[in-house]
Design an enzyme around this catalytic site. Structure first.
Site, PDB file in Angstrom:
ATOM      1  N   CYS A  12       0.838  -1.205   0.000  1.00  0.00           N
ATOM      2  CA  CYS A  12       0.000   0.000   0.000  1.00  0.00           C
ATOM      3  C   CYS A  12       0.871   1.252   0.000  1.00  0.00           C
ATOM      4  CB  CYS A  12      -0.928  -0.015   1.214  1.00  0.00           C
ATOM      5  SG  CYS A  12      -1.937   1.457   1.334  1.00  0.00           S
ATOM      6  N   CYS A  31      -0.442   4.169   2.249  1.00  0.00           N
ATOM      7  CA  CYS A  31      -0.251   3.888   3.686  1.00  0.00           C
ATOM      8  C   CYS A  31       1.212   4.065   4.090  1.00  0.00           C
ATOM      9  CB  CYS A  31      -0.627   2.455   4.047  1.00  0.00           C
ATOM     10  SG  CYS A  31      -2.108   1.820   3.269  1.00  0.00           S
ATOM     11  N   ASP A  32       2.139   3.551   3.284  1.00  0.00           N
ATOM     12  CA  ASP A  32       3.522   3.400   3.758  1.00  0.00           C
ATOM     13  C   ASP A  32       4.555   4.257   3.045  1.00  0.00           C
ATOM     14  OD1 ASP A  32       2.624   1.507   5.553  1.00  0.00           O
ATOM     15  OD2 ASP A  32       2.928  -0.167   4.180  1.00  0.00           O
TER      16      ASP A  32
END
Ligand code: NAP
Length: 322
Positions: A140, A143-144
């Site tokens: 992701c 997200c990261d």
């Protein structure tokens, strides 16, 4: 349920206990619907695999497992019943109810179902991938990505997701290698062009990841293999984002529900599917993006719509028996 093989009637069954399912559970109990949530493992879904979340409003930095716990407790505060059960099949019956069967052969007869069973990113299935998941390996970018500021990373894949996310990730990283197993990309031309024109991206063609390398601090490289020459090489990189497809968990549905080419379920704006009484939210739904914030928002809509559906059912039944 105490014993296996039993049957129980409820108004609403929620299948899946990730952020969408837990939000649906919270709102369902707050609306006083007779509800049970079925989750095969610990509640939390993909939150449980996410080390740090920094894009959930109001919580600038939180561990994924901690957020999962908070969401679970919050839903339980409203009285949500969470059963550990792997759902095997969801079937719409002739009378309009749903039969939800679990692995232990327990059966729930529900008037409505909200499916929030998520999906699973396809894995490379190479050594080190699981070991360094959350310590370099990610599925992701939104997200990261921010955890790799100024670093050198790699992206595996050649489709829309890999190219779009590679381009996105270059806002953080200094250098990005796009590793693709063929000599041409599958992605739409516009996304390909963005990658070709991005000075931070270098494509490594005809190559697959054979192993994710690292030490106790986390991932530090990849072992690559050129599929034409069989030559192996090492690439120094602190991150690997894998975008080689995503499988929505829709296999539980015994009836055909309208879906897109990727298998994601199509809904209207109220999260209704083509099967009356079946609502979906979260990663299993066809949509632009798959975020915690969108999952919880869609789950809220799904519950309000389900409540409306159940009220209309009761009114219709009352009229019929009057
Ligand atoms: P995808 O289109 O199926 O592409 C998967 C890519 O991963 C392909 O390039 C494939 O290589 C490669 N791949 C598959 N298995 C692999 C393996 N074991 N090792 C190495 N490489 C492997 O998947 P996606 O990119 O996730 O997209 C899924 C769907 O979402 C598509 O319908 C896509 O159009 C849509 N989507 C759209 C957008 C957008 O419109 N902006 C953005 C994201 C996703 P090959 O090419 O050699 O098969």
């Amino acid at each position: 349920m105490a014993e296996t093989g039993s049957e129980r009637k409820v108004e609403l069954v929620i299948v899946g206990g990730g952020p969408a399912g837990l939000t649906a559970g919270l709102y369902a109990k707050r609306t006083e619907l007779d509800t049970v949530l079925l989750e095969r493992g610990l509640p939390g879904g993909q939150l449980l695999n996410t080390e740090l979340i920094d894009d959930y409003p109001g919580l600038p930095e939180i561990d994924g497992r901690e957020l999962a716990e908070l969401m679970t407790k919050h839903a339980q505060k409203f009285g949500l019943e969470i059963q550990t059960a792997a759902v095997q099949a969801i079937k719409k019956l002739e009378n309009g109810d749903f039969r939800v069967t679990t692995e232990g052969d327990d059966v729930y007869i529900a008037r409505a179902v909200i499916l929030t069973a998520g999906g699973t990113p396809n894995k490379l299935e190479v050594p080190g991938e699981v070991e360094y998941s959350g310590r370099g390996v990610s599925y992701c970018a939104i997200c990261d990505g921010a955890f790799f500021k100024g670093e050198t990373i790699a992206v595996a894949g050649g489709g829309d997701a890999a190219t779009e996310e590679a381009d996105f990730l270059t806002r953080y990283v200094d250098k990005l290698y796009l590793i693709h197993r063929r000599d041409e990309l599958r992605a739409q031309k516009i996304l390909q062009n963005r990658v070709f024109e991005n000075p931070k991206i270098e494509i490594i063609w005809d190559t697959v990841v054979e192993e994710v390398l690292g030490d106790e601090k986390g991932m530090n490289g990849l072992r690559l293999r050129n599929v034409r020459t069989d030559e192996e090489s090492r690439l120094d990189a602190t991150g690997l984002f894998v975008f080689i497809g995503f499988l929505p968990n829709t296999g539980l549905l015994e009836d055909h529900a309208e879906h897109d080419a990727g298998g994601y379920l199509i809904t209207d704006r109220d999260m209704r599917t083509s099967i009356p009484g079946l609502f979906v939210a979260g990663d299993v739904r066809a949509q632009l993006t798959r975020q915690i914030t969108t999952a919880v928002g869609d789950a809220t809509t799904a519950v309000i719509a389900a409540e409306k559906y159940l009220t209309e059912l009761k009114e219709a039944e009352a009229t019929a028996t009057a």
